[in-house]
Each structure stands twice: as structure tokens, then as C-alpha cells.
Write a protein that holds these residues in place. Structure first.
Motif, PDB file in Angstrom:
ATOM      1  N   LYS A  15     119.257   9.917   7.105  1.00  0.00           N
ATOM      2  CA  LYS A  15     118.061  10.320   7.863  1.00  0.00           C
ATOM      3  C   LYS A  15     117.932   9.535   9.175  1.00  0.00           C
ATOM      4  N   TYR A  16     118.476   8.337   9.209  1.00  0.00           N
ATOM      5  CA  TYR A  16     118.305   7.490  10.382  1.00  0.00           C
ATOM      6  C   TYR A  16     119.042   8.021  11.609  1.00  0.00           C
ATOM      7  N   TRP A  17     120.082   8.831  11.378  1.00  0.00           N
ATOM      8  CA  TRP A  17     120.761   9.437  12.527  1.00  0.00           C
ATOM      9  C   TRP A  17     120.593  10.950  12.577  1.00  0.00           C
ATOM     10  N   LEU A  18     120.455  11.584  11.390  1.00  0.00           N
ATOM     11  CA  LEU A  18     120.394  13.043  11.370  1.00  0.00           C
ATOM     12  C   LEU A  18     119.031  13.568  11.818  1.00  0.00           C
ATOM     13  N   VAL A  19     117.941  12.935  11.374  1.00  0.00           N
ATOM     14  CA  VAL A  19     116.610  13.406  11.759  1.00  0.00           C
ATOM     15  C   VAL A  19     116.387  13.293  13.269  1.00  0.00           C
ATOM     16  N   PRO A  20     116.677  12.145  13.909  1.00  0.00           N
ATOM     17  CA  PRO A  20     116.520  12.091  15.376  1.00  0.00           C
ATOM     18  C   PRO A  20     117.368  13.131  16.104  1.00  0.00           C
ATOM     19  N   LEU A  21     118.541  13.416  15.547  1.00  0.00           N
ATOM     20  CA  LEU A  21     119.421  14.405  16.165  1.00  0.00           C
ATOM     21  C   LEU A  21     118.816  15.804  16.107  1.00  0.00           C
ATOM     22  N   LEU A  22     118.109  16.100  14.996  1.00  0.00           N
ATOM     23  CA  LEU A  22     117.586  17.451  14.786  1.00  0.00           C
ATOM     24  C   LEU A  22     116.154  17.645  15.281  1.00  0.00           C
ATOM     25  N   LEU A  23     115.444  16.561  15.556  1.00  0.00           N
ATOM     26  CA  LEU A  23     114.041  16.676  15.957  1.00  0.00           C
ATOM     27  C   LEU A  23     113.823  17.566  17.190  1.00  0.00           C
ATOM     28  N   PRO A  24     114.671  17.508  18.218  1.00  0.00           N
ATOM     29  CA  PRO A  24     114.476  18.427  19.348  1.00  0.00           C
ATOM     30  C   PRO A  24     114.526  19.895  18.931  1.00  0.00           C
ATOM     31  N   SER A  26     113.646  20.983  15.975  1.00  0.00           N
ATOM     32  CA  SER A  26     112.385  21.217  15.282  1.00  0.00           C
ATOM     33  C   SER A  26     111.267  21.484  16.278  1.00  0.00           C
ATOM     34  N   GLY A  27     111.319  20.798  17.432  1.00  0.00           N
ATOM     35  CA  GLY A  27     110.337  21.047  18.485  1.00  0.00           C
ATOM     36  C   GLY A  27     110.434  22.463  19.022  1.00  0.00           C
ATOM     37  N   VAL A  28     111.661  22.931  19.227  1.00  0.00           N
ATOM     38  CA  VAL A  28     111.866  24.310  19.671  1.00  0.00           C
ATOM     39  C   VAL A  28     111.354  25.290  18.620  1.00  0.00           C
ATOM     40  N   PHE A  29     111.665  25.001  17.352  1.00  0.00           N
ATOM     41  CA  PHE A  29     111.203  25.849  16.252  1.00  0.00           C
ATOM     42  C   PHE A  29     109.677  25.926  16.238  1.00  0.00           C
ATOM     43  N   TYR A  30     109.018  24.780  16.435  1.00  0.00           N
ATOM     44  CA  TYR A  30     107.553  24.757  16.452  1.00  0.00           C
ATOM     45  C   TYR A  30     106.999  25.606  17.588  1.00  0.00           C
ATOM     46  N   LEU A  31     107.562  25.471  18.777  1.00  0.00           N
ATOM     47  CA  LEU A  31     107.068  26.232  19.936  1.00  0.00           C
ATOM     48  C   LEU A  31     107.218  27.731  19.709  1.00  0.00           C
ATOM     49  N   LEU A  32     108.355  28.139  19.170  1.00  0.00           N
ATOM     50  CA  LEU A  32     108.581  29.560  18.942  1.00  0.00           C
ATOM     51  C   LEU A  32     107.638  30.108  17.874  1.00  0.00           C
ATOM     52  N   GLY A 170     105.715  21.156  -7.084  1.00  0.00           N
ATOM     53  CA  GLY A 170     104.896  19.987  -7.365  1.00  0.00           C
ATOM     54  C   GLY A 170     105.667  18.692  -7.474  1.00  0.00           C
ATOM     55  N   ASN A 171     106.978  18.762  -7.598  1.00  0.00           N
ATOM     56  CA  ASN A 171     107.803  17.561  -7.656  1.00  0.00           C
ATOM     57  C   ASN A 171     108.339  17.183  -6.283  1.00  0.00           C
ATOM     58  N   ARG A 172     108.921  18.138  -5.573  1.00  0.00           N
ATOM     59  CA  ARG A 172     109.492  17.834  -4.263  1.00  0.00           C
ATOM     60  C   ARG A 172     108.439  17.848  -3.158  1.00  0.00           C
ATOM     61  N   LEU A 173     107.320  18.581  -3.399  1.00  0.00           N
ATOM     62  CA  LEU A 173     106.226  18.714  -2.432  1.00  0.00           C
ATOM     63  C   LEU A 173     106.754  19.161  -1.069  1.00  0.00           C
ATOM     64  N   PHE A 174     106.539  18.367  -0.020  1.00  0.00           N
ATOM     65  CA  PHE A 174     106.852  18.805   1.340  1.00  0.00           C
ATOM     66  C   PHE A 174     108.014  18.029   1.950  1.00  0.00           C
ATOM     67  N   GLY A 175     108.788  17.360   1.089  1.00  0.00           N
ATOM     68  CA  GLY A 175     109.921  16.597   1.587  1.00  0.00           C
ATOM     69  C   GLY A 175     109.478  15.528   2.564  1.00  0.00           C
ATOM     70  N   ASN A 176     110.159  15.447   3.700  1.00  0.00           N
ATOM     71  CA  ASN A 176     109.785  14.459   4.715  1.00  0.00           C
ATOM     72  C   ASN A 176     108.662  14.946   5.623  1.00  0.00           C
ATOM     73  N   GLY A 177     108.164  16.170   5.362  1.00  0.00           N
ATOM     74  CA  GLY A 177     107.012  16.680   6.102  1.00  0.00           C
ATOM     75  C   GLY A 177     107.312  17.248   7.466  1.00  0.00           C
ATOM     76  N   LEU A 178     108.600  17.374   7.813  1.00  0.00           N
ATOM     77  CA  LEU A 178     108.987  17.858   9.138  1.00  0.00           C
ATOM     78  C   LEU A 178     109.377  19.331   9.095  1.00  0.00           C
ATOM     79  N   LEU A 179     109.276  19.975  10.253  1.00  0.00           N
ATOM     80  CA  LEU A 179     109.683  21.367  10.376  1.00  0.00           C
ATOM     81  C   LEU A 179     111.206  21.466  10.451  1.00  0.00           C
TER      82      LEU A 179
END
Length: 339
Positions: A15-24, A26-32, A170-179
Motif C-alpha cells: 500500500k505504501y507505493w501502490l496507493v500513492p501511484l493509483l490515487l490520481p 481515483s481522483g479522475v474516477f471521482y470527478l467523472l 460486514g467483515n471487510r466493510l469498506f476496505g481502506n475507504g478509497l475510491l
């Protein structure tokens, strides 16, 4: 489990390298997605209302949340109330010759997809699949259906819905909470209060009640196992007494949930193998399992193995179970649609 899912749900160190790589992204996904929702809210895109009530059963994240058992449960409740329900679905992985595609007794998982075929075989109600959910619904209405249940489609705003029911693992819920793709969510947790009902599939009641006191709690119950090759039914208790050690496979969103269920029921697993969700099985996928033990799988997996199933292959059908008060809530919701 794929690496990205370990990042989403298991706090894998990647997560320390993959999430920062994918966050941009996720931002595009949110805007769309936000622009699309706003367009419907402002009337730039139009939601189309069909002539019969529509219930959408969906989720804010990607697969494996337990929608199908709830769809089956709602179909059965609707039938008990005198409705003639039908089910529509996108039909993930389906390859029908034309759409909308109406399932029949000759339909295969290749034509219809695994979940629609499971629903059709279990419920014996009209099921239509295709990307155009409005065309699917209208097709069912022509068949005499007076209430439409949509398997998934929460984000398909083009189809007007009378009731939204959101399912949460109810077990996994929302994961890390990111889009997506940095996280598992198609819409944020803010979406839950907008739904008519939220259902937690499993999990710890005390913790879930803190998250959403008005949510319903669903558990999955099993009472029998069924031989894929012949359809022979054996009570779960009898099967467990005769065959306490089995092999197991699961091609669902969270295979470990199925394996944990088998352990909870009392089975000992000699071998277990998880596959990707909607896995299109071939006979070679089963060579790894010892043939001197029964092989247990989910009902969703079984519908894809009917053509080549061996005699020692069985599946464990599960049904949604609600507490007395939550069942009353569901019943009242459905009765209101009859007015």
C-alpha cells in the motif's frame, strides 16, 4: 487473493507505493462519477421510470458483498405476497447472441453469466440480462412481471428506482475507504444514508450497530448440500457426519469467507483453492484435488460446472436469514409497493 485486494482489505505493505501511484486515477474516477451524478440531479440526464416498481440491490464497492442471496430472498418474499417478480442483471461475463436475453431452462452460464443463472434456477422466475437495464425491465413487464428486482445497478442512475437496498460485507466493510482503483469503492460511504435500506452481510452486530444503527443484519444459513451431477440433496448434518473432511473451492469475491463458513460448520478442509470472482471453470482446474474426498463449492460456482461435474462434487446453497424485526422491516417495505 490478488495483490490489489490485499492492499484494499488487508493493509498489505504494498500500500505504501501502490496507493500513492493509483490515487490520481481515483481522483479522475471521482470527478467523472460526481459529474455524472450531478448531471442526473440537474436533469441534464434523465432517469426513466418503467410502469412497475423497481427495487435495486447494489453496493458501493466491488463484488463479493452478498447481493445474490438478498435478491433470492426478496424474490421469495414478493412471491409470498402475491407479486409476480422478475429479475434484471447486467449479466457479467455473459455472451448471449442478443439482448435483452431472457433465460430459459436451456441457458448456460456462458450465455447468461453465473449469478443470473443461479437466480433463475433457484427462484424459477423470469430473468433478463443485458447492459440496457430499462430494456431488460420492459421485457419482463411484457412477460407479466409486476415488480422488478435489479441485481446490482446502484450506480445505473438511468433506471429510476422505487427502493434502493445497499449491501455491505460486514467483515471487510469498506476496505481502506478509497475510491477505485486505489480502493475498492465505486461510491463513498456518504452514499449509504441516501439508500432506503442498508444491509450488513455478517460481521459483529455491536460494531456494525455503531456504524449504522438503522441497518439490517443478514446472516447466511445452510441446511443441506446438493450433488451437482444428480441434484441429490443431503441434510448438512448427515453429510457432515458421513464426510467431515472435504476439499473446497470458491470463485467468488472473497473465497476465504466460504472456507471460513465450512470451518464454522464443522468441516475439516484437506485442500482449498480460491479463484477470481466469476471464474469460468474448465475441467483442468480440478486436477489438483484428490478424488477420494468430496469437493464442496458455492452454488455460484456449481452452475458453471454442471456440464462436466463428477459424482463427488457437491455445492452448499445458502439463504439469507434476518432477525424477526429486520424481517418485518423488509416485509413492510415490499407491502408498501403494492399500494
Amino acid at each position: 487473493m490478488r495483490l490489489i485486494e490485499k492492499v484494499w482489505f488487508k493493509q498489505h505493505r504494498a500500500k505504501y507505493w501502490l496507493v500513492p501511484l493509483l490515487l490520481p486515477l481515483s481522483g479522475v474516477f471521482y470527478l467523472l462519477s460526481a459529474t455524472r451524478r450531478l448531471a442526473y440531479k440537474l436533469g441534464l440526464f434523465k432517469s426513466i421510470q418503467v410502469s412497475k416498481p423497481v427495487i435495486v440491490v447494489g453496493n458501493i464497492g466491488i463484488g463479493g458483498n452478498g447481493k445474490t442471496p438478498i435478491v433470492v430472498d426478496l424474490v421469495q418474499r414478493c412471491k409470498a405476497l402475491g407479486f409476480n417478480p422478475g429479475v434484471i442483471s447486467r449479466g457479467y461475463g455473459a455472451h448471449a447472441k442478443s439482448y435483452p436475453y431472457m433465460l430459459d431452462k436451456y441457458s448456460t452460464s456462458l450465455e447468461a453469466g453465473d449469478e443470473p443463472l443461479l437466480i433463475y434456477q433457484r427462484c424459477q422466475v423470469p430473468v433478463a440480462i443485458g447492459a440496457d437495464r430499462i430494456a431488460n425491465a420492459q421485457c419482463l413487464i411484457k412477460q407479466g412481471c409486476d415488480i422488478i428486482i435489479s441485481d446490482d445497478g446502484l450506480q445505473h442512475y438511468r433506471l429510476h428506482r422505487d427502493i434502493e437496498l445497499v449491501v455491505v460485507d460486514g467483515n471487510r466493510l469498506f476496505g481502506n475507504g478509497l475510491l477505485l482503483p486505489a480502493g475498492p469503492l465505486r461510491e463513498g460511504v456518504w452514499r449509504l444514508p441516501q439508500a432506503d435500506l442498508v444491509v450488513f452481510n455478517g460481521g459483529q452486530p455491536e460494531k456494525l450497530n455503531q456504524l449504522n444503527p438503522s441497518a439490517l443484519l443478514m446472516t447466511l444459513a445452510a441446511v443441506e448440500v446438493i450433488q451437482i451431477h444428480t441434484g441429490k440433496r443431503v441434510l448438512l448434518a448427515d453429510f457432515l457426519t458421513a464426510q467431515p473432511t472435504v476439499n473446497a473451492l470458491a470463485g467468488i469475491g472473497d473465497p476465504q469467507r466460504f472456507f471460513d463458513t465450512l470451518h464454522t460448520l464443522g468441516f475439516t478442509l484437506s485442500q482449498q483453492q480460491g479463484f477470481i470472482d466469476h471464474k469460468d471453470f474448465a475441467l483442468d482446474d480440478f486436477n489438483q484435488f484428490k478424488t477420494d474426498l468430496p469437493l464442496l463449492m458455492t452454488e455460484k460456482d456449481a452452475v458453471k460446472c454442471q456440464a462436466f461435474a463428477c459424482e463427488h462434487w457437491w455445492y452448499l446453497p445458502v439463504s439469507a436469514h434476518f432477525g424477526k424485526q429486520d424481517a418485518k422491516t423488509l416485509q413492510a417495505m415490499l407491502k408498501a409497493l403494492a399500494k
